[in-house]
Design a protein around this motif. Structure first.
Motif, PDB file in Angstrom:
ATOM      1  N   ASP A  26     -15.468 -19.376  -6.169  1.00  0.00           N
ATOM      2  CA  ASP A  26     -16.095 -18.448  -7.122  1.00  0.00           C
ATOM      3  C   ASP A  26     -15.064 -17.655  -7.934  1.00  0.00           C
ATOM      4  OD1 ASP A  26     -15.128 -16.548  -5.351  1.00  0.00           O
ATOM      5  OD2 ASP A  26     -17.100 -15.780  -4.748  1.00  0.00           O
ATOM      6  N   GLY A  27     -13.766 -17.874  -7.662  1.00  0.00           N
ATOM      7  CA  GLY A  27     -12.715 -17.295  -8.503  1.00  0.00           C
ATOM      8  C   GLY A  27     -12.553 -15.789  -8.380  1.00  0.00           C
ATOM      9  N   ASP A  28     -12.839 -15.264  -7.204  1.00  0.00           N
ATOM     10  CA  ASP A  28     -12.761 -13.809  -6.993  1.00  0.00           C
ATOM     11  C   ASP A  28     -11.300 -13.405  -6.753  1.00  0.00           C
ATOM     12  OD1 ASP A  28     -12.880 -11.183  -5.866  1.00  0.00           O
ATOM     13  OD2 ASP A  28     -14.937 -11.537  -5.238  1.00  0.00           O
ATOM     14  N   VAL A  29     -10.634 -12.923  -7.808  1.00  0.00           N
ATOM     15  CA  VAL A  29      -9.191 -12.648  -7.703  1.00  0.00           C
ATOM     16  C   VAL A  29      -8.882 -11.578  -6.661  1.00  0.00           C
ATOM     17  CG1 VAL A  29      -8.407 -13.440  -9.981  1.00  0.00           C
ATOM     18  CG2 VAL A  29      -9.292 -11.107  -9.719  1.00  0.00           C
ATOM     19  N   LEU A  30      -9.744 -10.579  -6.544  1.00  0.00           N
ATOM     20  CA  LEU A  30      -9.478  -9.516  -5.563  1.00  0.00           C
ATOM     21  C   LEU A  30      -9.533 -10.083  -4.143  1.00  0.00           C
ATOM     22  CD1 LEU A  30     -11.430  -6.479  -7.053  1.00  0.00           C
ATOM     23  CD2 LEU A  30      -8.961  -6.604  -6.685  1.00  0.00           C
ATOM     24  N   LEU A  31     -10.539 -10.888  -3.855  1.00  0.00           N
ATOM     25  CA  LEU A  31     -10.652 -11.435  -2.496  1.00  0.00           C
ATOM     26  C   LEU A  31      -9.591 -12.498  -2.227  1.00  0.00           C
ATOM     27  CD1 LEU A  31     -14.482 -11.559  -1.744  1.00  0.00           C
ATOM     28  CD2 LEU A  31     -12.823  -9.711  -1.390  1.00  0.00           C
ATOM     29  N   HIS A  32      -9.158 -13.216  -3.264  1.00  0.00           N
ATOM     30  CA  HIS A  32      -8.087 -14.205  -3.056  1.00  0.00           C
ATOM     31  C   HIS A  32      -6.764 -13.502  -2.761  1.00  0.00           C
ATOM     32  CE1 HIS A  32     -10.330 -17.611  -5.400  1.00  0.00           C
ATOM     33  NE2 HIS A  32     -11.022 -17.100  -4.401  1.00  0.00           N
ATOM     34  N   ALA A  33      -6.457 -12.440  -3.517  1.00  0.00           N
ATOM     35  CA  ALA A  33      -5.231 -11.677  -3.252  1.00  0.00           C
ATOM     36  C   ALA A  33      -5.305 -11.044  -1.864  1.00  0.00           C
ATOM     37  CB  ALA A  33      -5.040 -10.607  -4.320  1.00  0.00           C
ATOM     38  N   LEU A  34      -6.482 -10.541  -1.506  1.00  0.00           N
ATOM     39  CA  LEU A  34      -6.672  -9.927  -0.188  1.00  0.00           C
ATOM     40  C   LEU A  34      -6.475 -10.952   0.927  1.00  0.00           C
ATOM     41  CD1 LEU A  34      -7.584  -7.519   1.563  1.00  0.00           C
ATOM     42  CD2 LEU A  34      -9.946  -8.258   1.171  1.00  0.00           C
ATOM     43  N   THR A  35      -7.040 -12.136   0.771  1.00  0.00           N
ATOM     44  CA  THR A  35      -6.888 -13.191   1.780  1.00  0.00           C
ATOM     45  C   THR A  35      -5.419 -13.545   1.965  1.00  0.00           C
ATOM     46  OG1 THR A  35      -9.075 -14.081   1.280  1.00  0.00           O
ATOM     47  CG2 THR A  35      -7.534 -15.570   2.375  1.00  0.00           C
ATOM     48  N   ASP A  36      -4.691 -13.661   0.853  1.00  0.00           N
ATOM     49  CA  ASP A  36      -3.265 -13.968   0.949  1.00  0.00           C
ATOM     50  C   ASP A  36      -2.495 -12.844   1.638  1.00  0.00           C
ATOM     51  OD1 ASP A  36      -2.451 -16.492   0.282  1.00  0.00           O
ATOM     52  OD2 ASP A  36      -2.148 -16.065  -1.841  1.00  0.00           O
ATOM     53  N   ALA A  37      -2.870 -11.606   1.378  1.00  0.00           N
ATOM     54  CA  ALA A  37      -2.204 -10.480   2.025  1.00  0.00           C
ATOM     55  C   ALA A  37      -2.460 -10.498   3.531  1.00  0.00           C
ATOM     56  CB  ALA A  37      -2.686  -9.159   1.420  1.00  0.00           C
ATOM     57  N   LEU A  38      -3.690 -10.804   3.923  1.00  0.00           N
ATOM     58  CA  LEU A  38      -4.029 -10.885   5.348  1.00  0.00           C
ATOM     59  C   LEU A  38      -3.240 -12.009   6.027  1.00  0.00           C
ATOM     60  CD1 LEU A  38      -7.893 -10.519   4.985  1.00  0.00           C
ATOM     61  CD2 LEU A  38      -6.403  -8.847   6.109  1.00  0.00           C
ATOM     62  N   LEU A  39      -3.229 -13.173   5.386  1.00  0.00           N
ATOM     63  CA  LEU A  39      -2.496 -14.308   5.953  1.00  0.00           C
ATOM     64  C   LEU A  39      -1.008 -14.002   6.017  1.00  0.00           C
ATOM     65  CD1 LEU A  39      -4.370 -17.182   4.096  1.00  0.00           C
ATOM     66  CD2 LEU A  39      -4.412 -16.762   6.567  1.00  0.00           C
ATOM     67  N   ALA A  81      -6.231 -10.728 -22.584  1.00  0.00           N
ATOM     68  CA  ALA A  81      -7.521 -10.977 -21.938  1.00  0.00           C
ATOM     69  C   ALA A  81      -7.819 -12.475 -21.839  1.00  0.00           C
ATOM     70  CB  ALA A  81      -8.655 -10.235 -22.644  1.00  0.00           C
ATOM     71  N   GLU A  82      -6.763 -13.242 -21.493  1.00  0.00           N
ATOM     72  CA  GLU A  82      -6.957 -14.673 -21.244  1.00  0.00           C
ATOM     73  C   GLU A  82      -7.392 -14.923 -19.797  1.00  0.00           C
ATOM     74  OE1 GLU A  82      -3.440 -15.792 -24.445  1.00  0.00           O
ATOM     75  OE2 GLU A  82      -3.188 -16.389 -22.361  1.00  0.00           O
ATOM     76  N   GLY A  83      -7.291 -13.896 -18.990  1.00  0.00           N
ATOM     77  CA  GLY A  83      -7.686 -14.023 -17.596  1.00  0.00           C
ATOM     78  C   GLY A  83      -7.544 -12.684 -16.904  1.00  0.00           C
ATOM     79  N   ILE A  84      -7.701 -12.719 -15.582  1.00  0.00           N
ATOM     80  CA  ILE A  84      -7.576 -11.498 -14.778  1.00  0.00           C
ATOM     81  C   ILE A  84      -6.708 -11.795 -13.558  1.00  0.00           C
ATOM     82  CG2 ILE A  84      -9.680 -10.299 -15.478  1.00  0.00           C
ATOM     83  CD1 ILE A  84     -11.143 -11.577 -13.181  1.00  0.00           C
ATOM     84  N   GLY A  85      -6.078 -10.749 -13.070  1.00  0.00           N
ATOM     85  CA  GLY A  85      -5.209 -10.886 -11.908  1.00  0.00           C
ATOM     86  C   GLY A  85      -5.492  -9.783 -10.905  1.00  0.00           C
ATOM     87  N   ALA A  86      -4.924  -9.941  -9.728  1.00  0.00           N
ATOM     88  CA  ALA A  86      -5.088  -8.921  -8.690  1.00  0.00           C
ATOM     89  C   ALA A  86      -3.904  -8.960  -7.737  1.00  0.00           C
ATOM     90  CB  ALA A  86      -6.373  -9.134  -7.907  1.00  0.00           C
ATOM     91  N   GLN A  87      -3.588  -7.787  -7.216  1.00  0.00           N
ATOM     92  CA  GLN A  87      -2.589  -7.648  -6.169  1.00  0.00           C
ATOM     93  C   GLN A  87      -3.252  -6.979  -4.970  1.00  0.00           C
ATOM     94  OE1 GLN A  87       0.353  -5.185  -8.109  1.00  0.00           O
ATOM     95  NE2 GLN A  87       1.667  -6.956  -8.445  1.00  0.00           N
ATOM     96  N   ALA A  88      -2.772  -7.307  -3.783  1.00  0.00           N
ATOM     97  CA  ALA A  88      -3.298  -6.661  -2.578  1.00  0.00           C
ATOM     98  C   ALA A  88      -2.176  -6.435  -1.582  1.00  0.00           C
ATOM     99  CB  ALA A  88      -4.378  -7.527  -1.937  1.00  0.00           C
ATOM    100  N   VAL A  89      -2.263  -5.334  -0.875  1.00  0.00           N
ATOM    101  CA  VAL A  89      -1.372  -5.038   0.249  1.00  0.00           C
ATOM    102  C   VAL A  89      -2.252  -4.662   1.433  1.00  0.00           C
ATOM    103  CG1 VAL A  89       0.420  -3.509   1.144  1.00  0.00           C
ATOM    104  CG2 VAL A  89       0.474  -4.216  -1.250  1.00  0.00           C
ATOM    105  N   VAL A  90      -1.954  -5.228   2.595  1.00  0.00           N
ATOM    106  CA  VAL A  90      -2.701  -4.838   3.793  1.00  0.00           C
ATOM    107  C   VAL A  90      -1.747  -4.500   4.927  1.00  0.00           C
ATOM    108  CG1 VAL A  90      -4.688  -6.291   3.224  1.00  0.00           C
ATOM    109  CG2 VAL A  90      -2.935  -7.152   4.768  1.00  0.00           C
ATOM    110  N   LEU A  91      -2.211  -3.602   5.761  1.00  0.00           N
ATOM    111  CA  LEU A  91      -1.506  -3.271   7.002  1.00  0.00           C
ATOM    112  C   LEU A  91      -2.359  -3.759   8.165  1.00  0.00           C
ATOM    113  CD1 LEU A  91       0.924  -1.574   8.234  1.00  0.00           C
ATOM    114  CD2 LEU A  91      -0.804   0.204   8.589  1.00  0.00           C
ATOM    115  N   LEU A  92      -1.722  -4.465   9.081  1.00  0.00           N
ATOM    116  CA  LEU A  92      -2.411  -4.880  10.311  1.00  0.00           C
ATOM    117  C   LEU A  92      -1.907  -4.035  11.477  1.00  0.00           C
ATOM    118  CD1 LEU A  92      -2.269  -8.801  10.110  1.00  0.00           C
ATOM    119  CD2 LEU A  92      -4.022  -7.230   9.229  1.00  0.00           C
ATOM    120  N   LEU A  93      -2.835  -3.701  12.341  1.00  0.00           N
ATOM    121  CA  LEU A  93      -2.519  -2.934  13.550  1.00  0.00           C
ATOM    122  C   LEU A  93      -2.946  -3.743  14.766  1.00  0.00           C
ATOM    123  CD1 LEU A  93      -3.940   0.511  12.398  1.00  0.00           C
ATOM    124  CD2 LEU A  93      -1.524  -0.187  12.441  1.00  0.00           C
ATOM    125  N   PRO A  94      -2.334  -3.482  15.919  1.00  0.00           N
ATOM    126  CA  PRO A  94      -2.793  -4.160  17.133  1.00  0.00           C
ATOM    127  C   PRO A  94      -4.267  -3.847  17.385  1.00  0.00           C
ATOM    128  CG  PRO A  94      -0.714  -3.017  17.516  1.00  0.00           C
ATOM    129  CD  PRO A  94      -1.214  -2.570  16.181  1.00  0.00           C
TER     130      PRO A  94
END
Ligand code: MG
Length: 158
Positions: free
Chosen positions: A36-49, A143-156
């Motif tokens: 579905d091309g959701d840039v926010l969720l794709h960036a988030l998934t990559d940050a989690l991985l 406005a040829e497209g959209i982008g997103a960045q994500a940072v996540v912190l994981l805790l035990p």
């Protein structure tokens, strides 16, 4: 604790809406994507991985795999969360930035925040959603497209 970053871009294409953080936002165009091309969720998934040392979204959800054709990207996040949980991690917080001239994220910010918090199983105040333009510069500025960045912190996990 572990930290990870993610980045994603999709080009605009035919359509009448874009998915942003699991929320459908009306727009004069859609995005070109296998899922579905959701840039926010794709960036988030990559940050989690990335935080878990598990590679990237392309390895886990190949864009040639018919299973992911038109897929709801929320499934990428929840699947990834399961991988993290199995390794003893939980999400501490996530900070996301949408890079776009349009659509404007403001009216949808709280809905996006709530949806991402739900997907990550964290309180809404553990998710921050920002947006910026690129001052009309480059492909995002045109406005040829959209982008997103994500940072996540994981805790035990508790
Ligand atoms: Mg993508």
């Amino acid at each position: 604790m572990r930290v990870g970053t993610g980045f994603d871009v999709h080009a605009f294409g035919p359509g009448e809406s874009v998915m942003l953080g699991g929320v459908r936002v009306a727009h004069s165009q859609g995005v070109l994507a296998h899922s579905d091309g959701d840039v926010l969720l794709h960036a988030l998934t990559d940050a989690l991985l990335g935080a878990a040392g598990l590679g990237d979204i392309g390895e886990h959800f190949r864009d040639t795999d018919p299973r992911w054709k038109g897929a709801d990207s929320a499934g990428f996040v929840t699947h990834t969360l399961g991988l993290l949980r199995a390794r003893g991690w939980r999400v501490g917080n996530a900070d996301l930035t949408l890079l776009a001239e349009r659509p404007k994220v403001g009216p949808h910010r709280e809905a996006i925040r709530a949806r991402i918090a739900e997907l990550l199983e964290v309180p809404p105040d553990a998710v921050n959603v920002k947006a910026t333009t690129t001052e009309k510069l480059g492909f995002l500025g045109r406005a040829e497209g959209i982008g997103a960045q994500a940072v996540v912190l994981l805790l035990p996990a508790r």
